[in-house]
Design a protein around this motif. Sequence first.
Motif, mmCIF file in Angstrom:
data_model
loop_
_atom_site.group_PDB
_atom_site.id
_atom_site.type_symbol
_atom_site.label_atom_id
_atom_site.label_comp_id
_atom_site.label_asym_id
_atom_site.label_seq_id
_atom_site.Cartn_x
_atom_site.Cartn_y
_atom_site.Cartn_z
ATOM 1 N N PRO A 69 0.807 -1.222 0.000
ATOM 2 C CA PRO A 69 0.000 0.000 0.000
ATOM 3 C C PRO A 69 0.840 1.272 0.000
ATOM 4 N N ASP A 70 0.211 2.333 -0.471
ATOM 5 C CA ASP A 70 0.789 3.671 -0.379
ATOM 6 C C ASP A 70 0.051 4.401 0.748
ATOM 7 N N ILE A 71 0.472 4.141 1.972
ATOM 8 C CA ILE A 71 -0.193 4.723 3.142
ATOM 9 C C ILE A 71 0.148 6.205 3.227
ATOM 10 N N LYS A 72 -0.882 7.033 3.355
ATOM 11 C CA LYS A 72 -0.668 8.476 3.356
ATOM 12 C C LYS A 72 -1.307 9.136 4.566
ATOM 13 N N PRO A 78 -0.947 18.680 15.932
ATOM 14 C CA PRO A 78 -0.170 18.151 17.060
ATOM 15 C C PRO A 78 -0.852 17.006 17.793
ATOM 16 N N ALA A 79 -2.193 16.991 17.828
ATOM 17 C CA ALA A 79 -2.899 15.946 18.559
ATOM 18 C C ALA A 79 -3.608 14.941 17.660
ATOM 19 N N LEU A 80 -3.889 15.325 16.417
ATOM 20 C CA LEU A 80 -4.751 14.524 15.557
ATOM 21 C C LEU A 80 -4.009 13.950 14.359
ATOM 22 N N LEU A 81 -4.457 12.762 13.936
ATOM 23 C CA LEU A 81 -3.910 12.085 12.762
ATOM 24 C C LEU A 81 -5.058 11.572 11.913
ATOM 25 N N TYR A 82 -4.998 11.840 10.613
ATOM 26 C CA TYR A 82 -5.968 11.310 9.662
ATOM 27 C C TYR A 82 -5.169 10.590 8.581
ATOM 28 N N MET A 83 -5.323 9.279 8.511
ATOM 29 C CA MET A 83 -4.516 8.449 7.624
ATOM 30 C C MET A 83 -5.395 7.707 6.632
ATOM 31 N N ASP A 84 -4.971 7.627 5.388
ATOM 32 C CA ASP A 84 -5.593 6.739 4.411
ATOM 33 C C ASP A 84 -4.650 5.563 4.202
ATOM 34 N N GLY A 90 -4.517 -4.731 7.821
ATOM 35 C CA GLY A 90 -4.779 -3.916 8.993
ATOM 36 C C GLY A 90 -3.627 -3.649 9.923
ATOM 37 N N PRO A 91 -2.917 -4.673 10.398
ATOM 38 C CA PRO A 91 -1.846 -4.424 11.359
ATOM 39 C C PRO A 91 -0.761 -3.484 10.845
ATOM 40 N N VAL A 92 -0.487 -3.511 9.553
ATOM 41 C CA VAL A 92 0.575 -2.673 8.993
ATOM 42 C C VAL A 92 0.245 -1.199 9.210
ATOM 43 N N ALA A 93 -0.967 -0.794 8.814
ATOM 44 C CA ALA A 93 -1.365 0.606 8.957
ATOM 45 C C ALA A 93 -1.652 0.976 10.412
ATOM 46 N N THR A 94 -2.236 0.043 11.164
ATOM 47 C CA THR A 94 -2.659 0.378 12.520
ATOM 48 C C THR A 94 -1.478 0.511 13.464
ATOM 49 N N VAL A 95 -0.471 -0.332 13.311
ATOM 50 C CA VAL A 95 0.749 -0.177 14.112
ATOM 51 C C VAL A 95 1.399 1.170 13.810
ATOM 52 N N GLN A 96 1.467 1.528 12.523
ATOM 53 C CA GLN A 96 2.048 2.812 12.146
ATOM 54 C C GLN A 96 1.254 3.963 12.763
ATOM 55 N N ARG A 116 -8.648 5.588 7.555
ATOM 56 C CA ARG A 116 -9.635 5.342 6.494
ATOM 57 C C ARG A 116 -9.109 4.263 5.555
ATOM 58 N N ASN A 117 -10.029 3.435 5.072
ATOM 59 C CA ASN A 117 -9.681 2.537 3.974
ATOM 60 C C ASN A 117 -8.623 1.522 4.371
#
Length: 345
Positions: A69-72, A78-84, A90-96, A116-117
């Motif tokens: 994947p091309d995780i972006k 500073p407090a929030l993260l929004y990732m596609d 799942g574990p690859v993106a969620t650990v990151q 997301r996604n």
Amino acid sequence: MAEELRVEPSTLESFTSEVFKQAGMPDEDAAIEAEVLVWANLRGVDSHGVQRLPAYLDMIDRGWMNPTPDIKVVKESPALLYMDADRALGPVATVQAMRTVIAKTKDIGIGWGLIRNVTHQGAMGYYAEMASSEGLAGIAVVCSPPNMAPFGAKAAGVHNSPISFSFPAAKRKPITLDMATSIAAGGKLSVAADKRVQIPDTWALDADGNATTDPSVAQILMPAGGPKGSGLALVFQCLTSLMVDNPLLVPVLRGAAKTHNQNSLVAAIDISFFMDVDTYRSHVDDLIDELKKLPRADGFDEILMPGEPEQRTFEKRSEKGVPLPPGTVDKVREAASRFGLTSPV
């Protein structure tokens, strides 16, 4: 029930990692995927362990799971993260994401991430414990297309969105609550099928909305606590899928084909903002100690804390090996045969 075969955990993890490498994942990503799956097996959460191998490989083949994947990061504060996650396993993106959230929490006191996604994330307790192992409070939630009947319905309309919390202790193990909003997690139906056993008739409905004890025909999960589990599932959709503009319920309810996709939330809270962490850990120990002293109900030898049965299973299986039922053995051997690998069982 047919006899189970035991396999040494590191052997199972190495094999699982090699399967995902052969399926096209980079070495590091394959190792993360294998670790999360076998972690679940070690804790007795076999519904989220290596019995998932054929399903994951099938979803990779279908293009529903993306091994490269091309995780972006779509947006960040500073407090929030929004990732596609680009349909990452799942574990690859969620650990990151959780690593990023933990870093934010250590910087400013709280971290809140939406993914997301993404695709199947395995046991959500793994990610919550990533935070508690750092002396933080951890939270993880996931939502998918409908697989559970809302309270009062006999057709799937919500997802049995699992949630996990984890809190650090001192001498005790962390309190880790990892639960689905259904009476039983969907993967438990697959485990029951692998074990060739029936399920309680309260767990699920068949395709026509009838209660069933046959895990092979069960398709619609039932909410835990009736309106309570159903209500939580709806709330989690509002916190995840709707908030990242990726609705997963309504399209299916309106007739769209159901494909695998997930949206998720991971969060961490800095306990030290409020009080000394070591004191907090001691408070958790004291709470556990006092709860365990309460009079026991009939039929109970001990009062167990959330995560305690899984931790004891982890210790036992780490020493004696992971038991795999016949159906899961078949799945492991199937994966080995596909890639010309030596099966660990």
